[in-house]
Design an enzyme around this catalytic site. Structure first.
Site, short mmCIF file in Angstrom:
data_model
loop_
_atom_site.label_atom_id
_atom_site.label_comp_id
_atom_site.label_asym_id
_atom_site.label_seq_id
_atom_site.Cartn_x
_atom_site.Cartn_y
_atom_site.Cartn_z
N LYS A 1 -39.42 -16.98 68.69
CA LYS A 1 -40.23 -18.18 68.89
C LYS A 1 -39.36 -19.36 69.33
CE LYS A 1 -41.82 -18.30 64.60
NZ LYS A 1 -41.24 -17.11 63.94
N ARG B 1 -47.87 -21.97 58.88
CA ARG B 1 -47.51 -20.67 58.34
C ARG B 1 -48.51 -20.20 57.29
NH1 ARG B 1 -41.86 -20.93 59.68
NH2 ARG B 1 -40.71 -19.08 59.04
N ARG C 1 -28.26 -12.48 64.86
CA ARG C 1 -28.59 -13.86 65.19
C ARG C 1 -27.49 -14.83 64.77
NH1 ARG C 1 -34.29 -16.73 64.15
NH2 ARG C 1 -33.83 -16.70 61.93
N ARG D 1 -27.07 -17.68 59.73
CA ARG D 1 -27.94 -18.36 58.78
C ARG D 1 -27.96 -17.61 57.46
NH1 ARG D 1 -33.65 -19.66 61.41
NH2 ARG D 1 -34.39 -18.90 59.40
N ARG E 1 -38.59 -12.41 53.70
CA ARG E 1 -39.25 -13.25 54.71
C ARG E 1 -40.34 -12.47 55.43
NH1 ARG E 1 -34.30 -14.86 57.96
NH2 ARG E 1 -35.71 -15.85 59.44
P1 ADP Z 1 -37.97 -17.89 60.83
O1 ADP Z 1 -39.24 -18.13 61.60
O2 ADP Z 1 -36.97 -17.15 61.61
O3 ADP Z 1 -38.20 -17.34 59.45
P2 ADP Z 1 -37.67 -20.74 60.39
O4 ADP Z 1 -36.47 -21.49 60.82
O5 ADP Z 1 -38.95 -21.00 61.08
O6 ADP Z 1 -37.24 -19.24 60.55
O7 ADP Z 1 -37.90 -20.92 58.82
C1 ADP Z 1 -36.88 -20.75 57.86
C2 ADP Z 1 -37.42 -21.01 56.47
O8 ADP Z 1 -37.89 -22.37 56.37
C3 ADP Z 1 -38.60 -20.16 56.05
O9 ADP Z 1 -38.21 -18.92 55.53
C4 ADP Z 1 -39.26 -21.07 54.98
O10 ADP Z 1 -38.56 -21.01 53.76
C5 ADP Z 1 -39.06 -22.45 55.55
N1 ADP Z 1 -40.21 -22.90 56.40
C6 ADP Z 1 -40.17 -23.14 57.74
N2 ADP Z 1 -41.39 -23.52 58.20
C7 ADP Z 1 -42.21 -23.52 57.12
C8 ADP Z 1 -43.59 -23.79 56.93
N3 ADP Z 1 -44.40 -24.15 57.96
N4 ADP Z 1 -44.11 -23.68 55.68
C9 ADP Z 1 -43.34 -23.32 54.64
N5 ADP Z 1 -42.03 -23.03 54.73
C10 ADP Z 1 -41.46 -23.13 55.96
#
Ligand code: ADP
Ligand code: ZN
Length: 211
Positions: free
Chosen positions: A13, A88, A123, A156, A167
């Site tokens: 994404k 999410r 990654r 990360r 996740r």
């Molecule tokens: P990925 O999509 O690869 O899991 P992100 O960078 O989008 O990575 O998110 C990393 C972490 O940040 C998630 O595992 C969660 O803990 C938190 N996070 C990100 N966006 C949200 C959201 N919209 N709601 C709740 N937690 C979030």
């Protein structure tokens, strides 16, 4: 145009969002990147988010929605924006509606769990600007430093295999139901994730009608 990139962690994404962002000259808003930034700076939101992010759980809605609302109020979002990693959960999608934010299209990047696990193990992330890379699929030009800012590339913490597993569980349980939610609104477009970033980009641009 207001666009959502939807899909499991590691679907690509962020990578696609960055490309579309340049093409359309609209900002990408990544809640994950904003949370990592807040954690690094030890802000109040960062401190409350840290344990969730580290374990692969979702950060509570109040925290994420608060951060997002402030960001969307900024001037550069007036002509459109791309959301990466938000919403999410269904309550988060409803929060967007309450803010009177109209979404034009939700691009769902479809990638299998097996592929996700393989991708996340390769990654890398720029420690300074947060730009994503992959050792095999999207390597930095000089092999070790960020193309955009020369920053150091790091793994990360939540790309650790055990955390990736949780996740993915979180994604299937809490986030995937949003697909039906947006499908019923008639704005969901599926994009089958390809091996090569450029091939996924072609499908993405075609879905947006900007070839
Ligand atoms: P990925 O999509 O690869 O899991 P992100 O960078 O989008 O990575 O998110 C990393 C972490 O940040 C998630 O595992 C969660 O803990 C938190 N996070 C990100 N966006 C949200 C959201 N919209 N709601 C709740 N937690 C979030
Ligand atoms: Zn960088």
């Amino acid at each position: 145009m207001n666009i959502i990139f939807f899909g499991p962690p590691g679907a690509g994404k962020g990578t696609q969002a960055e490309i579309v962002s340049k093409r359309l000259q609209i900002p990408t808003i990544s809640t994950g990147a904003m949370l990592r930034e807040a954690i690094k700076k030890e802000t109040a939101s960062g401190l409350s988010a840290k344990s969730y992010v580290d374990s692969g759980a979702l950060v509570p809605n109040e925290v994420v929605i608060g951060i997002l609302k402030d960001r969307l109020a900024e001037e550069d979002c007036k002509n459109g924006f791309i959301l990466d990693g938000f919403p999410r959960t269904i309550p988060q999608a409803e929060a967007l509606e309450k803010m009177d934010i109209r979404i034009d299209v939700v691009l769902s990047l479809e990638v299998s769990d097996e592929t996700i696990v393989e991708r996340l193990s390769g990654r890398r992330l720029c420690a300074s600007c947060g730009n994503p890379y992959h050792v095999k699929y999207n390597p930095p030009k000089d092999g070790s430093r960020c193309d955009k800012c020369g920053g150091e590339l790091i793994v990360r913490r939540d790309d650790d295999p055990a955390v990736v597993k949780s996740r993915l569980d979180t994604y299937h349980e809490e986030t995937e139901p949003l697909k039906a939610y947006y499908e019923s609104k008639g704005i969901l477009k599926k994009i089958i994730g390809q091996e090569e970033v450029a091939d996924t980009t072609k499908l993405t641009l075609a879905a947006l009608g900007i070839e």
